[in-house]
Structures are given as C-alpha cells and as structure tokens.
Design a protein around this motif. Structure first.
Motif, PDB file in Angstrom:
ATOM      1  N   ASP A 186       0.832  -1.203   0.000  1.00  0.00           N
ATOM      2  CA  ASP A 186       0.000   0.000   0.000  1.00  0.00           C
ATOM      3  C   ASP A 186       0.874   1.263   0.000  1.00  0.00           C
ATOM      4  OD1 ASP A 186      -2.809   1.039   0.195  1.00  0.00           O
ATOM      5  OD2 ASP A 186      -1.998   1.938   2.030  1.00  0.00           O
ATOM      6  N   ASN A 196       2.154   2.891  -3.343  1.00  0.00           N
ATOM      7  CA  ASN A 196       1.228   3.625  -4.215  1.00  0.00           C
ATOM      8  C   ASN A 196       1.012   2.956  -5.570  1.00  0.00           C
ATOM      9  OD1 ASN A 196       0.591   5.745  -2.377  1.00  0.00           O
ATOM     10  ND2 ASN A 196       2.593   6.619  -2.810  1.00  0.00           N
ATOM     11  N   LEU A 197       1.360   1.671  -5.674  1.00  0.00           N
ATOM     12  CA  LEU A 197       1.071   0.919  -6.889  1.00  0.00           C
ATOM     13  C   LEU A 197      -0.343   0.356  -6.796  1.00  0.00           C
ATOM     14  CD1 LEU A 197       4.429  -1.053  -7.216  1.00  0.00           C
ATOM     15  CD2 LEU A 197       3.670   0.886  -8.614  1.00  0.00           C
ATOM     16  N   LYS A 198      -0.962   0.132  -7.932  1.00  0.00           N
ATOM     17  CA  LYS A 198      -2.290  -0.465  -7.961  1.00  0.00           C
ATOM     18  C   LYS A 198      -2.158  -1.930  -7.556  1.00  0.00           C
ATOM     19  CE  LYS A 198      -6.313  -1.060 -10.881  1.00  0.00           C
ATOM     20  NZ  LYS A 198      -6.907  -0.721 -12.171  1.00  0.00           N
ATOM     21  N   TYR A 199      -3.012  -2.367  -6.622  1.00  0.00           N
ATOM     22  CA  TYR A 199      -2.945  -3.766  -6.178  1.00  0.00           C
ATOM     23  C   TYR A 199      -4.332  -4.283  -5.830  1.00  0.00           C
ATOM     24  CZ  TYR A 199      -3.342  -2.152  -1.305  1.00  0.00           C
ATOM     25  OH  TYR A 199      -3.781  -1.583  -0.127  1.00  0.00           O
ATOM     26  N   TYR A 200      -4.415  -5.606  -5.754  1.00  0.00           N
ATOM     27  CA  TYR A 200      -5.658  -6.277  -5.422  1.00  0.00           C
ATOM     28  C   TYR A 200      -5.325  -7.444  -4.501  1.00  0.00           C
ATOM     29  CZ  TYR A 200      -9.848  -9.121  -5.895  1.00  0.00           C
ATOM     30  OH  TYR A 200     -10.973  -9.864  -5.618  1.00  0.00           O
ATOM     31  N   THR A 250      -1.625 -11.574  -3.463  1.00  0.00           N
ATOM     32  CA  THR A 250      -1.912 -10.190  -3.821  1.00  0.00           C
ATOM     33  C   THR A 250      -1.297  -9.910  -5.178  1.00  0.00           C
ATOM     34  OG1 THR A 250      -1.959  -9.517  -1.504  1.00  0.00           O
ATOM     35  CG2 THR A 250      -1.605  -7.787  -3.127  1.00  0.00           C
ATOM     36  N   ILE A 290      -0.193  -7.061  -8.059  1.00  0.00           N
ATOM     37  CA  ILE A 290       0.265  -5.675  -8.097  1.00  0.00           C
ATOM     38  C   ILE A 290       0.661  -5.334  -9.526  1.00  0.00           C
ATOM     39  CG2 ILE A 290       1.850  -4.000  -7.078  1.00  0.00           C
ATOM     40  CD1 ILE A 290       2.345  -6.732  -5.144  1.00  0.00           C
ATOM     41  N   GLU A 291       0.318  -4.136  -9.937  1.00  0.00           N
ATOM     42  CA  GLU A 291       0.601  -3.657 -11.295  1.00  0.00           C
ATOM     43  C   GLU A 291       1.695  -2.597 -11.228  1.00  0.00           C
ATOM     44  OE1 GLU A 291      -2.299  -0.970 -13.782  1.00  0.00           O
ATOM     45  OE2 GLU A 291      -3.123  -3.000 -13.613  1.00  0.00           O
ATOM     46  N   GLY A 292       2.722  -2.733 -12.064  1.00  0.00           N
ATOM     47  CA  GLY A 292       3.794  -1.737 -12.077  1.00  0.00           C
ATOM     48  C   GLY A 292       4.851  -2.080 -13.101  1.00  0.00           C
ATOM     49  N   SER A 334      -2.527  -4.390 -17.756  1.00  0.00           N
ATOM     50  CA  SER A 334      -3.323  -3.890 -16.630  1.00  0.00           C
ATOM     51  C   SER A 334      -4.166  -5.042 -16.095  1.00  0.00           C
ATOM     52  CB  SER A 334      -4.225  -2.720 -17.031  1.00  0.00           C
ATOM     53  OG  SER A 334      -5.356  -3.158 -17.718  1.00  0.00           O
ATOM     54  N   ASP A 340      -7.076  -4.754 -14.801  1.00  0.00           N
ATOM     55  CA  ASP A 340      -8.465  -4.551 -15.253  1.00  0.00           C
ATOM     56  C   ASP A 340      -8.701  -5.156 -16.614  1.00  0.00           C
ATOM     57  OD1 ASP A 340      -9.114  -3.204 -12.891  1.00  0.00           O
ATOM     58  OD2 ASP A 340      -8.631  -1.247 -13.747  1.00  0.00           O
TER      59      ASP A 340
END
Length: 95
Positions: A32, A35-39, A45, A47-49, A86, A88
């Motif tokens: 968290d 500041n990377l997008k994660y689920y 978990t 994580i996108e980066g 991504s 998404d």
C-alpha cells in the motif's frame, strides 16, 4: 502504463510460531505504501507496475518480515510481463 503484473504470496516463518496474519498485514502495508495499484485476494496479492519497482517491492516486503523477527520468508511470485498490461484489462470479461 505498467509493463508487469506480479502476484505474490508471502509465507513468513514467525519467531515463535505465531499466527502469520499480522505479518501478512505488514507485507500488504508495504504494498500500500508503494502507491502501486494492487488487489488482495484470499491466497495472494496482485500488483501492477514496472518490473524494476516490483522486484524492489519484494525486497522491501522481505525486509519488513525480517524486521518483525522472521527467521525466513518464502515469497511465491508470478509475473506477467508485456509492453503494456493492466489487471483490469485481463479480467474485464469476467466482471
């Protein structure tokens, strides 16, 4: 845009055989803080980066586990790497 999606499961060997949940919570806090997008899902978990920042993130999570007193940590990691990715777009047809 990101070039990598990483899924990670952290399995720490806790100092006195304690429940791993507070340790996993700390690893998720490290994610968290990035500041990377994660689920967060039940077993890992995602994580996108960019690949370099995700590799650095693994190091930071493992360091946080060591700072909490873990003698060893297993990091099970999967990568999906392409020019543009991504989370998404990969799951869009299922939502």
């Amino acid at each position: 845009m990101a070039d990598t999606i990483m899924s990670i499961q952290i399995i720490p060997k806790t100092p006195n055989g304690e429940d791993v949940i507070p340790y996993v919570d700390r690893a998720i806090q490290v994610i968290d803080d990035s500041n990377l997008k994660y689920y967060v899902s039940p077993l890992e978990t995602s994580i996108e980066g960019d690949m370099s920042e995700l590799l650095s993130l693994i190091e930071k999570m493992n360091k946080a586990m060591r700072e909490m007193g873990c003698a060893s940590i297993i990091s099970q990691v999967k990568f999906y790497h392409a020019e543009h990715v991504s989370m998404d777009s990969l799951v869009q047809k299922y939502r």
